[in-house]
Motif scaffolding. Sequence first.
Motif, short mmCIF file in Angstrom:
data_model
loop_
_atom_site.label_atom_id
_atom_site.label_comp_id
_atom_site.label_asym_id
_atom_site.label_seq_id
_atom_site.Cartn_x
_atom_site.Cartn_y
_atom_site.Cartn_z
N TRP A 287 0.86 -1.20 0.00
CA TRP A 287 0.00 0.00 0.00
C TRP A 287 0.89 1.24 0.00
CZ3 TRP A 287 -1.22 3.53 4.27
CH2 TRP A 287 -2.35 4.32 4.05
N ARG B 26 -9.35 -4.79 -0.36
CA ARG B 26 -8.41 -3.77 0.09
C ARG B 26 -7.18 -4.40 0.72
NH1 ARG B 26 -12.52 -0.20 3.39
NH2 ARG B 26 -10.72 0.99 4.01
N GLN C 3 -4.97 -5.94 -1.96
CA GLN C 3 -4.17 -4.89 -2.60
C GLN C 3 -3.00 -4.46 -1.72
OE1 GLN C 3 -3.95 -2.77 -5.36
NE2 GLN C 3 -5.01 -4.51 -6.27
N GLN D 91 0.11 -7.72 -1.28
CA GLN D 91 -0.02 -8.50 -2.51
C GLN D 91 0.76 -9.81 -2.52
OE1 GLN D 91 0.65 -5.81 -5.83
NE2 GLN D 91 -0.90 -4.41 -5.04
#
Length: 471
Positions: A119, A189, A192, A195
């Motif tokens: 992130w 979320r 993401q 990953q």
Amino acid sequence: MNMDKLILCSPRLLAESLSGKRLLEEEISLPEKCFHVLLSTKQLIPIPAIENQKGSVKCIRCGNTSKYYFSEYPCGICQQKHLYCRNCIQMGRISECKPLYIWNGAEVHWPKHSNPLTWEGKLTPAQSNAAAQLEKAVIEKLPACLCWAVCGAGKSEMLFPAITAALKQGKRIALASPRVDVIRELFPRLEQAFQDVTIEALYGGSEHKAGKSQLILATTHQLMRYYQAFDVLIIDEVDAFPFYLDKSLMYAAKQAAKKQSTTLYLTATPRKNFRLQMKLGKLPHVFVPLRYHGHLLPVPKLKLAFHLTSQLANKKLPNAFQKWLMNRQNPQRQLLIFGPKISMIKELKEVITLLLLQTGAISASEELQAVYAADKDREAKIKQFRNRELHALITTTILERGVTFPSVDVAVLAAGHEVFNEAALVQIAGRAGRSADDPSGEVIFFHDGKTDAIEKARQMILDMNERGKKL
Ligand SMILES: [Zn+2]
């Protein structure tokens, strides 16, 4: 025998699939031969699923000890009558004559990720402060820490440093919530944000079933299948129904965490027991009184509205509500209208649709929908509302939390009804003003007499705003 089953027979995959679980035989997806080898080599150990001693009975999976929730059924194998637990029957039948199995084989060594966070966002100062406390709780192996963050504070991002710290140490993590909508919203979320980490989301009807990842997202019910599995257990919306009322879910959460583990609680509306523990200094905690965009929470306005039931029966709306509906500050905002009962939201839908069609606020009746828990189109309607295909959505408390719409006005009808407790009203008010582009949606509680819950909810919001102003 399918390929999945064969692949499962590799020792590492076996350990990943079965360690930290407590399962019925039918939940263990293994070829029969493999299953028996694991049993004879004591890598799988059977334990009684129901303890029945000296007149006291306990379901080992859900912790139920209430005799009311045990019944008998005739066993097809030994022709005797056996007890089974009705309390957790939706997870498969737990009975006296069938054991649960726990893993006793090789330990799983989860990967130690050197830099798992993918992130690239930035936390606000208020978020950073809370995130650092949660991270510290994980690093210092505190048993528990609670994050009390207002609705819209951006709780999930605040968890990233704590999750990162755990992943760096090769720990296993579960993020659980009583609300399936929360898990559905969080899963993409987290995928993401991490990953390179194995992640699964487990809930009734989810596509993931194996539950063998390092990071598990799950409804609190799903934790019943785990046993001493997680080094870090995060419970989001810990005050939400049914978690705070259902002892078996708290039991499942305790059982799923390792003996030496850290539990992080997240809530915008902590219930009495947590508030008391915080006050007594027994629970480390951190406040986040400000939303991520830095604006204060919309404060609910209270308006008297009488005779709602009889008005609806005559296809009318209470004057105060109708007046507000026709004169909103910003008619561009979508409308989220809460009612206490399914029958009432259906009536409201009909009467409000007529009014909005007459006044030209909507051009087709399809622009307004009603939604409730058992509604088969629930997800689709929420999605339509999110895509701004609907002007208004009338709902029961199912949408009190776990959903974010950028620009809505919120009205609660019959706000004095018992389903609208303090936490529910604070959460409902928290649906407004979520986006930085429109941080000040209106929140109106229509009532025919102020209740304790209405007063307390309003006060909690005012108190949080006072704290927020100081930041
Ligand atoms: Zn049970």
